[in-house]
Scaffold this motif. Structure first.
Motif, PDB file in Angstrom:
ATOM      1  N   ALA A 464     -21.702 -45.576   9.807  1.00 14.35           N
ATOM      2  CA  ALA A 464     -21.620 -45.005  11.154  1.00 14.35           C
ATOM      3  C   ALA A 464     -20.635 -45.834  11.956  1.00 14.35           C
ATOM      4  CB  ALA A 464     -22.991 -44.996  11.830  1.00 14.35           C
ATOM      5  N   GLY A 465     -20.076 -45.229  13.003  1.00 14.03           N
ATOM      6  CA  GLY A 465     -19.144 -45.943  13.872  1.00 14.03           C
ATOM      7  C   GLY A 465     -17.788 -45.289  13.898  1.00 14.03           C
ATOM      8  N   GLY A 466     -16.900 -45.833  14.727  1.00 16.05           N
ATOM      9  CA  GLY A 466     -15.583 -45.258  14.915  1.00 16.05           C
ATOM     10  C   GLY A 466     -14.686 -45.314  13.699  1.00 16.05           C
ATOM     11  N   GLY A 467     -15.020 -46.150  12.727  1.00 17.64           N
ATOM     12  CA  GLY A 467     -14.232 -46.219  11.506  1.00 17.64           C
ATOM     13  C   GLY A 467     -14.637 -45.200  10.469  1.00 17.64           C
ATOM     14  N   ALA A 468     -15.765 -44.525  10.692  1.00 19.85           N
ATOM     15  CA  ALA A 468     -16.257 -43.505   9.780  1.00 19.85           C
ATOM     16  C   ALA A 468     -15.980 -42.121  10.357  1.00 19.85           C
ATOM     17  CB  ALA A 468     -17.757 -43.698   9.538  1.00 19.85           C
ATOM     18  N   HIS A 469     -16.176 -41.094   9.562  1.00 22.18           N
ATOM     19  CA  HIS A 469     -16.050 -39.721  10.029  1.00 22.18           C
ATOM     20  C   HIS A 469     -17.087 -39.450  11.125  1.00 22.18           C
ATOM     21  CE1 HIS A 469     -15.657 -35.388   9.991  1.00 22.18           C
ATOM     22  NE2 HIS A 469     -16.968 -35.295   9.820  1.00 22.18           N
ATOM     23  N   PRO A 470     -16.723 -38.746  12.227  1.00 22.60           N
ATOM     24  CA  PRO A 470     -15.460 -38.024  12.467  1.00 22.60           C
ATOM     25  C   PRO A 470     -14.390 -38.830  13.179  1.00 22.60           C
ATOM     26  CG  PRO A 470     -17.065 -37.372  14.102  1.00 22.60           C
ATOM     27  CD  PRO A 470     -17.769 -38.322  13.176  1.00 22.60           C
ATOM     28  N   GLY A 471     -14.615 -40.144  13.431  1.00 21.71           N
ATOM     29  CA  GLY A 471     -13.526 -40.933  13.962  1.00 21.71           C
ATOM     30  C   GLY A 471     -13.858 -41.708  15.212  1.00 21.71           C
ATOM     31  N   ALA A 472     -12.790 -42.157  15.886  1.00 18.90           N
ATOM     32  CA  ALA A 472     -12.920 -43.062  17.019  1.00 18.90           C
ATOM     33  C   ALA A 472     -13.223 -42.319  18.308  1.00 18.90           C
ATOM     34  CB  ALA A 472     -11.628 -43.864  17.173  1.00 18.90           C
ATOM     35  N   GLY A 473     -13.736 -43.083  19.277  1.00 22.57           N
ATOM     36  CA  GLY A 473     -14.085 -42.535  20.571  1.00 22.57           C
ATOM     37  C   GLY A 473     -15.594 -42.457  20.724  1.00 22.57           C
ATOM     38  N   ILE A 474     -16.064 -42.474  21.966  1.00 22.34           N
ATOM     39  CA  ILE A 474     -17.500 -42.511  22.235  1.00 22.34           C
ATOM     40  C   ILE A 474     -18.240 -41.332  21.607  1.00 22.34           C
ATOM     41  CG2 ILE A 474     -19.239 -42.460  24.069  1.00 22.34           C
ATOM     42  CD1 ILE A 474     -17.276 -43.945  25.832  1.00 22.34           C
ATOM     43  N   PRO A 475     -17.808 -40.084  21.852  1.00 22.32           N
ATOM     44  CA  PRO A 475     -18.564 -38.985  21.244  1.00 22.32           C
ATOM     45  C   PRO A 475     -18.461 -38.951  19.731  1.00 22.32           C
ATOM     46  CG  PRO A 475     -16.637 -38.150  22.428  1.00 22.32           C
ATOM     47  CD  PRO A 475     -16.762 -39.596  22.770  1.00 22.32           C
ATOM     48  N   MET A 476     -17.276 -39.311  19.190  1.00 20.89           N
ATOM     49  CA  MET A 476     -17.118 -39.278  17.739  1.00 20.89           C
ATOM     50  C   MET A 476     -17.997 -40.334  17.061  1.00 20.89           C
ATOM     51  SD  MET A 476     -14.978 -36.792  17.211  1.00 20.89           S
ATOM     52  CE  MET A 476     -15.813 -36.052  18.599  1.00 20.89           C
ATOM     53  N   ALA A 477     -18.023 -41.541  17.614  1.00 23.38           N
ATOM     54  CA  ALA A 477     -18.871 -42.594  17.051  1.00 23.38           C
ATOM     55  C   ALA A 477     -20.335 -42.186  17.109  1.00 23.38           C
ATOM     56  CB  ALA A 477     -18.638 -43.905  17.794  1.00 23.38           C
ATOM     57  N   THR A 478     -20.731 -41.541  18.206  1.00 26.06           N
ATOM     58  CA  THR A 478     -22.107 -41.085  18.337  1.00 26.06           C
ATOM     59  C   THR A 478     -22.420 -40.013  17.301  1.00 26.06           C
ATOM     60  OG1 THR A 478     -22.077 -41.617  20.693  1.00 26.06           O
ATOM     61  CG2 THR A 478     -23.791 -40.101  19.941  1.00 26.06           C
ATOM     62  N   LEU A 479     -21.509 -39.075  17.114  1.00 27.15           N
ATOM     63  CA  LEU A 479     -21.693 -38.059  16.079  1.00 27.15           C
ATOM     64  C   LEU A 479     -21.822 -38.690  14.701  1.00 27.15           C
ATOM     65  CD1 LEU A 479     -19.246 -35.205  17.158  1.00 27.15           C
ATOM     66  CD2 LEU A 479     -21.728 -35.024  16.914  1.00 27.15           C
ATOM     67  N   SER A 480     -21.069 -39.764  14.448  1.00 29.39           N
ATOM     68  CA  SER A 480     -21.152 -40.410  13.136  1.00 29.39           C
ATOM     69  C   SER A 480     -22.557 -40.944  12.883  1.00 29.39           C
ATOM     70  CB  SER A 480     -20.129 -41.553  13.039  1.00 29.39           C
ATOM     71  OG  SER A 480     -20.568 -42.714  13.745  1.00 29.39           O
ATOM     72  N   GLY A 481     -23.192 -41.501  13.922  1.00 29.75           N
ATOM     73  CA  GLY A 481     -24.558 -41.981  13.765  1.00 29.75           C
ATOM     74  C   GLY A 481     -25.530 -40.847  13.536  1.00 29.75           C
ATOM     75  N   MET A 482     -25.278 -39.712  14.181  1.00 27.29           N
ATOM     76  CA  MET A 482     -26.125 -38.543  13.969  1.00 27.29           C
ATOM     77  C   MET A 482     -25.951 -38.012  12.548  1.00 27.29           C
ATOM     78  SD  MET A 482     -25.285 -37.072  17.766  1.00 27.29           S
ATOM     79  CE  MET A 482     -26.189 -35.519  17.782  1.00 27.29           C
TER      80      MET A 482
END
Length: 524
Positions: A464-482
């Motif tokens: 999880a995090g900005g280095g994983a899919h779907p990428g960088a940025g607050i919403p993207m990092a949050t989506l990665s954790g989801m």
């Protein structure tokens, strides 16, 4: 599959780790979060100042529906835990020729401002570009951002249903190229080209698809009362209330495996935390470099983390400002955008940089006395093993504050060197990253598909995090954790109480344009 004890260890309390912890705890798992820093947030960090904590990371919240969905899925309302203030002015833009332009949350107001700024042709070009960016966002939101396992074929199929979108899928089509075709006035090429830097890239090498970032921003920008770090704190508090144990100022040093699956996380103090699943919320390059031991070293391919994105020089301080009237978000452009990114591309600090200035205490008013500022200048990453430049801080100070002085903006007192974070500083804060703030570089048509996904080849290890899919940025990092939480629950065969969580395919959320009733705490 037999039900296991469901002990989950999350390494890192950034937004991706916090989102995963929240959803997993809500599903009944025992979750422990390990964080090397003294509090949650990861890159959503602060520095102390005489005026209070200053944001030294992200300054804007977009794609609010991601956070509304996350909070609602655990039975609470986002607006009850943070005070969201919608920005009427998305950003104020300044050019060396003395021109300035505000973009507004109200699209008609933006169009009128552009007409007054550059004439009716510019207005028509802007509206056409906005329609294009909206089509891109709507086309790729589902099969890319909200899908745990995006596939090029699915993206091409989605694009084929919107022929105007296909031009962005042409190999070597860059954001700068599409902007050059769409805007006559070069100032707009700069303005919308800067969205490539939101994910750590150059508009001259990033794919044309990144135009969709304008649509994400045009759908709404919010600041958070008290600073962006309040969001991370709210998520950590909610997780704690659901039984998540946080261990701050602790470093994970090794992932232990047994029988070809994760078994435990070892900390520097000798603690061993048994785990049936591990979420790594750090830079995936740290795993590849063996910083968490040999067992996890092979789960991240080189192409998933290399080349790295841009870094930054970030000043976070309190001062009295004199000069032009600032909005909350301000961008001061340079004369030669191409030269700026040419310098960054060869590892040099630009001689004439574009600067972002967040006036944290503004937004409809001009505060008296000390106020808090964050200034960001793009920078090349700090390569591992490179020699530290003892003059870098002073060189950065000259470039940043001389540039702002040329626009008439000055600060009193000047910020101390302690308020500056350099690429080397970010490399130290986020091991394995080389100071790259956005994970893998977005350069290249398929760059976004090369990022590592939530599941890894090592059973029980998730990213999880900005280095994983779907990428960088607050919403993207949050989506990665989801995504990571959804994968864990699917692999456990669990039945989640989350209303919209799906198992193998990703996350189903409301549309970004879905209507919501305004709450009192969301009012400006």
């Amino acid at each position: 599959m037999a039900q296991m004890e469901d002990r989950v260890v999350v390494i890192g309390a950034g937004l991706g780790g916090l989102a995963a912890a929240l959803r997993l705890a809500h599903a009944g798992m025992r979750v422990t979060v390990i964080e090397a820093q003294a509090g949650p947030g990861g890159k959503m960090r602060t520095l102390d100042s005489p005026a209070g904590a200053v944001d030294a990371g992200p300054t804007v919240l977009t794609m609010r529906h991601v956070f509304d969905d996350l909070f609602e899925d655990i039975g609470v309302c986002l607006a009850d835990h943070v005070t969201l203030i919608p920005e009427d002015i998305l950003a104020r833009h300044w050019w060396p020729d003395g021109s300035t332009l505000d973009l507004h949350a109200d699209m008609e107001a933006s169009a009128a401002a552009i007409r007054d700024f550059a004439g009716p042709q510019a207005e028509r070009e802007f509206l056409a570009f906005t329609r294009h960016a909206t089509r891109l966002f709507d086309t790729f939101d589902g099969p890319m951002m909200r899908t745990a396992e995006p596939r090029l074929g699915a993206l091409m199929q989605a694009a084929s249903r919107a022929p105007a979108v296909l031009s962005t899928m042409v190999p070597f089509a860059t954001l700068a190229g599409t902007l050059a075709r769409r805007f006559t006035d070069p100032r707009f090429r700069q303005l919308f080209g800067r969205y490539a830097t939101y994910v750590g890239g150059s508009p001259y090498a990033s794919p044309a698809l990144l135009a969709l970032i304008w649509s994400a921003e045009a759908r709404g920008v919010w600041r958070i009362a008290g600073g962006m770090h309040r969001l991370a704190r709210a998520m950590a508090d909610l997780a704690t209330a659901r039984g998540v144990a946080f261990r701050y100022n602790r470093n994970a040093v090794r992932i232990e495996t047994q029988g070809n699956r994760v078994a435990a996380v070892h900390l520097t103090d000798g603690t061993r935390l048994a785990a049936d699943a591990i979420v790594f919320n750090g830079d995936p390059a740290a795993l590849r470099r063996g910083l968490l031991g040999p067992a996890a070293q092979g789960v991240v391919r080189k192409a998933a983390v290399s080349p790295g994105s841009l870094s930054a020089h970030v000043w976070a301080f309190a001062a009295r400002a004199a000069g032009p009237a600032l909005a909350h978000h301000n961008v001061f452009f340079c004369d030669d955008y191409q030269a700026e990114f040419d310098a960054l591309g060869v590892g040099r600090m630009p001689a004439d940089p574009t600067l972002y200035v967040c006036a944290q205490d503004r937004g409809g008013k001009e505060p008296q006395g000390l106020e808090r500022f964050e200034i960001i200048m793009n920078a090349p990453p700090f390569r591992d093993g490179a020699a530290l430049n003892p003059r870098e801080a002073e060189k950065c100070r000259t470039r940043v504050f001389d540039t702002l002085a040329s626009f008439g903006l000055s600060f009193d007192p000047p910020p101390p060197e302690s308020s500056l974070t350099t690429p080397a500083g970010f490399a130290a804060l986020f091991p394995g990253s080389d100071g790259s703030l956005y994970g893998r570089s977005p350069h290249g048509m398929t760059a976004s598909l090369k990022r590592p996904r939530a599941r890894t080849a090592l059973p029980g290890l998730y990213l999880a995090g900005g280095g994983a899919h779907p990428g960088a940025g607050i919403p993207m990092a949050t989506l990665s954790g989801m995504h990571a939480a959804a994968a864990i629950l699917a692999d456990r065969g669990s039945t989640s109480t989350s209303r919209r969580m799906v198992t193998p395919g990703g996350i189903s959320t409301r549309s970004a344009t879905a209507a919501r009733k305004p709450s009192a705490s969301s009012a400006s």
